[in-house]
Design a protein around this motif. Structure first.
Motif, short mmCIF file in Angstrom:
data_model
loop_
_atom_site.label_atom_id
_atom_site.label_comp_id
_atom_site.label_asym_id
_atom_site.label_seq_id
_atom_site.Cartn_x
_atom_site.Cartn_y
_atom_site.Cartn_z
N ALA A 6 44.69 -4.58 39.96
CA ALA A 6 45.44 -4.83 41.19
C ALA A 6 44.52 -4.95 42.40
O ALA A 6 44.63 -5.88 43.20
N GLY A 19 42.33 -9.96 46.86
CA GLY A 19 43.58 -9.99 47.60
C GLY A 19 43.67 -8.85 48.60
O GLY A 19 44.14 -9.03 49.72
N TYR A 60 38.99 -17.86 40.99
CA TYR A 60 38.72 -16.50 41.48
C TYR A 60 37.23 -16.16 41.25
O TYR A 60 36.59 -15.52 42.07
N PHE A 115 50.95 -10.95 44.29
CA PHE A 115 49.61 -11.31 43.80
C PHE A 115 48.73 -10.06 43.74
O PHE A 115 48.03 -9.82 42.76
N SER A 116 48.83 -9.27 44.79
CA SER A 116 47.97 -8.09 44.87
C SER A 116 48.24 -7.11 43.75
O SER A 116 47.34 -6.40 43.30
N SER A 154 49.00 -7.93 40.76
CA SER A 154 48.68 -8.60 39.48
C SER A 154 49.92 -8.87 38.64
O SER A 154 49.88 -8.76 37.41
N1 PHE Z 1 45.49 -8.45 42.04
C1 PHE Z 1 44.31 -9.20 42.18
C2 PHE Z 1 43.87 -9.24 43.64
O1 PHE Z 1 44.53 -8.74 44.49
C3 PHE Z 1 44.43 -10.59 41.64
C4 PHE Z 1 45.04 -10.70 40.29
C5 PHE Z 1 46.22 -11.42 40.12
C6 PHE Z 1 44.47 -10.11 39.17
C7 PHE Z 1 46.83 -11.52 38.88
C8 PHE Z 1 45.06 -10.18 37.94
C9 PHE Z 1 46.25 -10.88 37.79
O2 PHE Z 1 42.86 -9.77 43.97
#
Ligand code: PHE
Length: 467
Positions: free
Chosen positions: A21, A25, A102, A217-218, A220
């Motif tokens: 997580a 982000g 990423y 997103f944060s 995951s």
């Molecule tokens: N949560 C991660 C971030 O905030 C991004 C992420 C998204 C990782 C989906 C895994 C799956 O940067």
């Protein structure tokens, strides 16, 4: 069952999931969305979504994973719903695409760490030259992806869990160190005030939409990363409590990142509010402005603070890329019966190749730099296009489908029974999760998916200018 591996301890699992997580982000994006979106008012909206919407989806993913002990594709099959297996494939595609770009941003962070360690603070003025230096970025991203693949190839307990147990405490220590240092800077309090003073007049449809996307997103969610991690969790774990701890950790680190970033902004602008608003602009700020600020701390101190910051960013990204790579790897191991080490390196290699256009899309190659135009977005480079597709569209769509699947296909009583395993008699939280996954999540995620598709791809504003 084949030996797929397992987390050795509850703490190890929580650290690994929190590691997934906490990523770019939190540290890169969150502070500036707060700054732009009305300070504490944005934080409140974000917290609301994190707990009201995201937390139930997280529990659902963990429950599906633990029940079936499979990757997202295998999990849906194992529950006996072959027709819904598209959810799993959508998750694989999202993980694949997100990881491809990423890694490039992570490689920038890693490259900055190295440059600043070597005393090159000028790097901030040469950001474009740096990102278009494909030899350098190619190298940094290979090292980064190689490191990720190495950890994943070592398995769940020996690789993923061990890396999280080492890196997460260091990460927390770095954040606290930088926050404490930042708070000693002149104008620090003005920065904090700018960060946190609630301005409710800024809350509009777009800010709400941003806060929601950011929370999702944060944490995951929406691509089965937590289905996969859940599949390695033992049956005596209380997944509702675990999800609450993971959510809290993620939110707290994002919050701390803001406490660190805004004193830097205030220090640089000498507390000038107007300028603070101007400089705080996401990617630009971290990669273009921050190195100069670190330099102004002088000599060794500048190197220490600057290098610590970019190492923090690198570690945060690393524990996230591990979880992104684990999803397709678990699929190969479970479904295609390919041995883990081999699976890992094959997938990592493929994703690396898919990431090359993103690497070349910040000015190196025109075709990728001006890749595509949608009615609602203007011209996007390849990296932003993949971001729009995977982050903004596939994730909420995946979350929507996971919610509907859990509540109405797998069914709420089966879900409730799985949650109860390891949790004893369910309390208020478990009850809420069942309710939310049936009503709150499908509705909100449905709206978000629809708005994203209509506004961006079709250029049709279905919300009457609200978003
Ligand atoms: N949560 C991660 C971030 O905030 C991004 C992420 C998204 C990782 C989906 C895994 C799956 O940067």
């Amino acid at each position: 069952m084949t030996n797929r591996g397992q987390f050795n301890s509850r703490l190890g699992f929580i650290l690994a999931a929190a590691g997934s997580a906490v990523g770019l982000g939190n540290i890169w994006k969150f502070p500036f969305e707060v700054g732009a979106g009305g300070g504490a008012a944005f934080v409140l909206v974000y917290l609301f979504f994190a707990f009201v919407l995201c937390f139930p989806v997280m529990v659902a993913e963990l429950a599906i994973g633990r029940k079936t002990q499979r990757n997202p594709v295998g999990a849906i099959k194992a529950l006996g719903h072959q027709r819904w297996v598209g959810i799993g494939y959508l998750g694989l595609a999202s993980g694949f695409l997100i990881l491809s770009f990423y890694t490039i941003v992570a490689a920038w962070a890693f490259g900055y760490f190295v440059e600043i360690l070597l005393g090159n603070f000028e790097i901030g003025n040469h950001f474009t030259a740096f990102t278009t230096n494909w030899l350098k970025i190619g190298l940094f991203s290979i090292v980064f992806m190689g490191g990720t693949a190495y950890v994943v190839s070592q398995g769940v307990g020996g690789g993923i869990e061990r890396a999280a147990k080492i890196l997460m405490p260091i990460l927390l220590f770095f954040v606290l160190f930088l926050v404490l240092y930042a708070l000693t800077l002149p104008h620090a309090l003005t920065g904090i005030e700018f960060y946190l003073r609630p301005d409710f007049s800024k809350i509009n449809g777009e800010v709400i939409y941003k806060a929601l996307g950011q929370a999702f997103f944060s944490l995951s969610l929406g691509m089965g990363a937590l289905i996969t991690y859940g599949s390695y969790v033992s049956r005596d774990t209380d997944i509702v409590r675990a999800a609450a701890v993971i959510t809290l950790t993620d939110v707290s680190i994002a919050f701390l990142a803001g406490l660190m970033m805004f004193p830097f902004v205030a220090y640089m602008t000498e507390g000038d509010l107007l300028q603070m608003r101007e400089v705080s602009g996401g990617a630009g700020f971290i990669f273009m402005t921050l190195p100069g600020i670190f330099q102004s701390f002088g000599g060794l101190l500048g190197v220490i603070i600057g290098a610590t910051f970019f190492l923090l960013l690198t570690f945060a990204a690393f524990t996230s890329t591990i979880s992104l790579l684990e999803v397709p790897t678990a699929y190969m191991v479970d479904e295609l019966k390919i041995e883990r080490k081999r699976s890992t390196w094959i997938v990592a290699g493929l994703i690396y190749l898919v990431g090359i256009p993103s690497m070349l899309s910040t000015g190196s190659v025109d075709f990728f730099t001006q890749f595509i135009t949608f009615p609602g977005t203007g011209t996007l480079n390849f990296m932003d296009f993949v971001g729009l597709l995977a982050n903004d569209t596939f994730l909420p769509l995946g979350g929507l489908l996971i919610s509907i699947f859990t509540a109405y296909v797998w069914r709420r009583n089966n879900f409730a029974a799985e949650i109860a395993v390891g949790a004893g008699k369910g309390g208020f939280l478990s009850m809420y999760v069942g309710f939310a996954i049936s009503y709150v999540c499908p509705v909100i995620l449905g709206v978000i998916t629809l708005v994203t598709i209509c506004n961006n791809f079709l250029g049709v504003d279905i919300s009457g200018g609200l978003f």
